[in-house]
Design a protein around this motif. Sequence first.
Motif, PDB file in Angstrom:
ATOM      1  N   GLY A 274      -9.251  -7.462   1.992  1.00 11.45           N
ATOM      2  CA  GLY A 274      -8.174  -7.342   1.009  1.00 11.45           C
ATOM      3  C   GLY A 274      -6.835  -7.183   1.692  1.00 11.45           C
TER       4      GLY A 274
ATOM      5  N   THR B 223      -8.078  -1.480  -1.070  1.00 12.95           N
ATOM      6  CA  THR B 223      -8.763  -2.603  -1.717  1.00 12.95           C
ATOM      7  C   THR B 223      -9.857  -2.108  -2.654  1.00 12.95           C
TER       8      THR B 223
ATOM      9  N   HIS C  92     -10.470  -2.437  -6.665  1.00 10.36           N
ATOM     10  CA  HIS C  92     -10.811  -3.700  -7.330  1.00 10.36           C
ATOM     11  C   HIS C  92     -12.320  -3.960  -7.348  1.00 10.36           C
TER      12      HIS C  92
ATOM     13  N   HIS D 145       0.849  -1.190   0.000  1.00  8.00           N
ATOM     14  CA  HIS D 145       0.000   0.000   0.000  1.00  8.00           C
ATOM     15  C   HIS D 145       0.882   1.235   0.000  1.00  8.00           C
TER      16      HIS D 145
ATOM     17  N   THR E  49      -7.879   4.989   0.368  1.00  6.16           N
ATOM     18  CA  THR E  49      -7.945   4.557  -1.023  1.00  6.16           C
ATOM     19  C   THR E  49      -7.391   5.603  -1.969  1.00  6.16           C
TER      20      THR E  49
ATOM     21  N   ASP F 178      -8.722 -12.271   1.778  1.00  6.69           N
ATOM     22  CA  ASP F 178      -8.164 -11.940   0.468  1.00  6.69           C
ATOM     23  C   ASP F 178      -8.529 -13.077  -0.474  1.00  6.69           C
TER      24      ASP F 178
END
Length: 282
Positions: A72, A141, A144, A32, A168, A94
């Motif tokens: 995730g 996450t 996606h 990340h 994010t 995940d």
Amino acid sequence: MSSGSLPGTEDVAGSYEYLAALTEKVGGPDLHYGYWTGPEDRSTIEEATERLTRVVIEGLKAVAGDHVLDIGCGNGRPAVAIAETTGARVTAIDVNEHALERGRAWARERGVGSSVSFERCDALAMPYSEASFDAVLILETTPHFMPEPLFAEMARVLRPGGRVVLETPCLRAPLTVEMRSRLAAYFDMFQVLSIEPEEVYARALRAAGLEIEAAEDLTEHTEPFYGRILERFDCHRDELAAEYGAEAVERVESAISNCAAMSGMGSILLTAFKPVFPPLTG
């Protein structure tokens, strides 16, 4: 497979597994963004990603006895850090079984193997009862998924009074045709479905029945991330080319370079909670 994809990157799990050695070499094992304090901060990527992990953990306000869901989780570094620093129990999910295995190994190494459960499941159809968790972490996450169904399922498993921390990538300017073209290869390689402006994420959280507590633009802190990654390509180019081939490495580097040059990309941190009493209607 589109022209921007690489073999082995046709789905999220395959993409992250195929590119695992490369992404961890240039971007560290946390998978990340990093958090830098300012232009003079020369922290390594690993130091900066650990700093961002600490920021999101503080937002969870988890304590011993809580049950936290990490959606995730990737290699499980944040999930393990939650257990270490708060004493909470963590369920980390995940779709990449190999990443989950790395997470289990890391949890055992850090002495919290009994506190963190790594489970393979679809975030849009989680096998958990309603109100199962005291807090939820979604750390990069969201790209996606489309946000609405993801947040609805997350809210279902969150108990009333529970907290959500969402960090994010986001759009800070409208996504033009030129921007879409420049980002296409990155989106294909890493199976990015959706990156939205802050207001879209906020609206989707509210639609899921959550109330937003705070929103923070992290862009000035996360902006150095892609540039620092590009610096590492030169350091590891020969070994990466030996594993992936020079052409594949150049394609990944080019895709990341386009992200680094994209002024309309940013990062946000949203914290929200599920009201104990739903709002009155009618």
